[in-house]
Design an enzyme around this catalytic site. Structure first.
Site, PDB file in Angstrom:
ATOM      1  N   SER A   9       0.920  -1.101  -0.104  1.00 21.94           N
ATOM      2  CA  SER A   9      -0.057   0.065  -0.075  1.00 21.94           C
ATOM      3  C   SER A   9       0.899   1.148   0.148  1.00 21.94           C
ATOM      4  CB  SER A   9      -0.815  -0.087   1.318  1.00 21.94           C
ATOM      5  OG  SER A   9      -1.283   1.257   1.460  1.00 21.94           O
ATOM      6  N   HIS A  34      -1.767  -1.711  -3.943  1.00 19.49           N
ATOM      7  CA  HIS A  34      -2.849  -1.333  -3.407  1.00 19.49           C
ATOM      8  C   HIS A  34      -2.833   0.188  -3.289  1.00 19.49           C
ATOM      9  CE1 HIS A  34      -6.091  -2.187  -0.192  1.00 19.49           C
ATOM     10  NE2 HIS A  34      -5.540  -1.015   0.534  1.00 19.49           N
ATOM     11  N   ASP A  36      -5.051   3.566  -1.527  1.00 19.91           N
ATOM     12  CA  ASP A  36      -5.793   4.014  -0.531  1.00 19.91           C
ATOM     13  C   ASP A  36      -6.657   5.145  -0.669  1.00 19.91           C
ATOM     14  OD1 ASP A  36      -6.003   1.598   1.554  1.00 19.91           O
ATOM     15  OD2 ASP A  36      -3.869   2.356   1.837  1.00 19.91           O
ATOM     16  N   MET A  38      -9.160   8.210   0.206  1.00 20.79           N
ATOM     17  CA  MET A  38      -9.890   8.684   1.487  1.00 20.79           C
ATOM     18  C   MET A  38     -10.537  10.005   0.929  1.00 20.79           C
ATOM     19  SD  MET A  38      -7.106   7.552   4.319  1.00 20.79           S
ATOM     20  CE  MET A  38      -6.137   6.111   4.060  1.00 20.79           C
ATOM     21  N   HIS A  67      -8.888   0.600  -2.983  1.00 24.07           N
ATOM     22  CA  HIS A  67      -9.753   0.541  -1.831  1.00 24.07           C
ATOM     23  C   HIS A  67     -10.367   1.973  -1.534  1.00 24.07           C
ATOM     24  CE1 HIS A  67      -9.391   0.038   3.038  1.00 24.07           C
ATOM     25  NE2 HIS A  67     -10.268  -0.062   2.430  1.00 24.07           N
ATOM     26  N   MET A  69     -12.320   4.303   0.451  1.00 21.18           N
ATOM     27  CA  MET A  69     -12.855   4.732   1.818  1.00 21.18           C
ATOM     28  C   MET A  69     -13.546   6.032   1.538  1.00 21.18           C
ATOM     29  SD  MET A  69      -9.544   3.485   3.950  1.00 21.18           S
ATOM     30  CE  MET A  69      -8.531   3.485   2.343  1.00 21.18           C
ATOM     31  N   MET A 138     -10.843  -5.411   7.653  1.00 22.04           N
ATOM     32  CA  MET A 138      -9.971  -4.268   8.138  1.00 22.04           C
ATOM     33  C   MET A 138      -9.495  -4.641   9.446  1.00 22.04           C
ATOM     34  SD  MET A 138      -9.921  -1.955   5.708  1.00 22.04           S
ATOM     35  CE  MET A 138      -8.673  -0.951   7.012  1.00 22.04           C
ATOM     36  N   ASP A 176      -5.822  -5.581   5.904  1.00 19.06           N
ATOM     37  CA  ASP A 176      -5.318  -4.466   5.502  1.00 19.06           C
ATOM     38  C   ASP A 176      -5.216  -3.705   7.030  1.00 19.06           C
ATOM     39  OD1 ASP A 176      -4.619  -1.891   4.718  1.00 19.06           O
ATOM     40  OD2 ASP A 176      -6.396  -1.651   3.321  1.00 19.06           O
TER      41      ASP A 176
HETATM   42  C1  DX5 Z   1      -5.567   2.033   6.474  1.00 17.53           C
HETATM   43  C2  DX5 Z   1      -5.213   1.583   4.931  1.00 17.53           C
HETATM   44  C3  DX5 Z   1      -4.183   0.880   4.868  1.00 17.53           C
HETATM   45  C4  DX5 Z   1      -2.902   1.049   5.450  1.00 17.53           C
HETATM   46  C5  DX5 Z   1      -1.950  -0.186   5.879  1.00 17.53           C
HETATM   47  O1  DX5 Z   1      -6.952   2.947   6.072  1.00 17.53           O
HETATM   48  O2  DX5 Z   1      -6.375   1.046   4.262  1.00 17.53           O
HETATM   49  O3  DX5 Z   1      -3.931   0.342   3.515  1.00 17.53           O
HETATM   50  O4  DX5 Z   1      -2.272   1.956   4.358  1.00 17.53           O
HETATM   51  O5  DX5 Z   1      -0.985   0.451   6.225  1.00 17.53           O
HETATM   52  P1  DX5 Z   1       0.003  -0.377   7.284  1.00 17.53           P
HETATM   53  O6  DX5 Z   1       0.330  -1.640   6.755  1.00 17.53           O
HETATM   54  O7  DX5 Z   1       0.877   0.463   7.516  1.00 17.53           O
HETATM   55  O8  DX5 Z   1      -0.956  -0.713   8.537  1.00 17.53           O
HETATM   56 ZN    ZN Z   2      -6.361  -0.081   2.108  1.00 20.41          ZN
END
Ligand code: DX5
Ligand code: ZN
Length: 218
Positions: A9, A34, A36, A38, A67, A69, A138, A176
């Site tokens: 990620s 991956h 993220d 947001m 992903h 969010m 999660m 994740d």
């Molecule tokens: C959290 C994200 C993750 C996160 C994982 O909202 O969805 O993808 O970046 O990161 P680590 O491995 O640093 O916990």
């Molecule tokens: Zn993620």
């Protein structure tokens, strides 16, 4: 030997040198990249939008696992496809018409996945299990990289694995948040197929080696 998937990620990658980071992932044993996304509403943080995803797509030789969010993801499904998403994950908590959303993701040519927050019971996904390529459990509260793995996740993963086997489904289980070289083996044993890993990879001095270690744990 397990053949679990590793998905770096880029949330905690070096964004000033993103191309280098992606080239590192290209050269690694990672299976997908991956991303993220947001929106500052569903989660208390903001990341990046379509132009950045499009650029990442041109640099990545690994499929993109996106992903979301964000609230009301239905508004943007097509744009994520156009930007380059191969797999698309929406949150259970953001989709009042989840079945329709999943069908639409598939119609657009992406592999649909649904994520559940730590407080959401995996049994809520039972009616749509066979429509999904993957369920994302999660293992931290979404919003930030580098958080601590929530131990109650093990029970959820085992329960989900049982549901998948009973349904005769082929749905993958992804986790994740808080994945380290120390917990991958136990998670594989609990039934996890795919690991999203941010901080453990991108804060390492030798990320290629960390990816390889994560990939080759039994
Ligand atoms: C959290 C994200 C993750 C996160 C994982 O909202 O969805 O993808 O970046 O990161 P680590 O491995 O640093 O916990
Ligand atoms: Zn993620």
């Amino acid at each position: 030997m397990s053949n679990h998937l590793i998905l770096p990620s880029i949330l905690t990658a070096d964004f000033l040198h993103l191309e280098k980071e992606i080239e590192m992932v290209n050269a690694s044993e990672a299976d997908m990249l991956h991303l993220d996304i947001m929106d500052g509403v569903f989660v208390p943080n903001l990341t990046f939008g379509f132009p950045v995803i499009r650029q990442i797509k041109t640099a990545s030789r690994k499929p993109l696992d996106v992903h979301l969010m964000i609230v009301d993801p239905d508004r943007y499904l097509e744009q994520y496809r156009e930007a380059g998403a191969d797999w698309l994950t929406v949150h259970y908590e953001t989709c009042p018409h989840l079945h329709r959303t999943i069908q639409r993701i598939r119609e657009l040519g992406m592999k649909p996945a649904v994520a559940v927050n730590p407080h959401t019971d995996v049994s809520l996904l039972q009616p749509v299990l066979k429509d999904l390529n993957m369920v994302l459990v999660m293992t931290v509260n979404p919003g930030f990289g580098g958080q601590k793995f929530i131990d109650a996740s093990y029970g959820k993963i085992r329960k989900l694995k049982k549901m998948i086997l009973e349904a005769g489904a082929e749905t993958l289980i992804q986790v994740d948040g808080g994945v380290t070289e120390g917990n991958v083996a136990t998670l594989v044993e609990a039934g996890v197929d795919a690991f999203v890993v941010g901080n453990t990879i991108f804060s390492a001095s030798d990320p290629l080696r960390v990816i390889s270690n994560l990939k080759n744990q039994k």
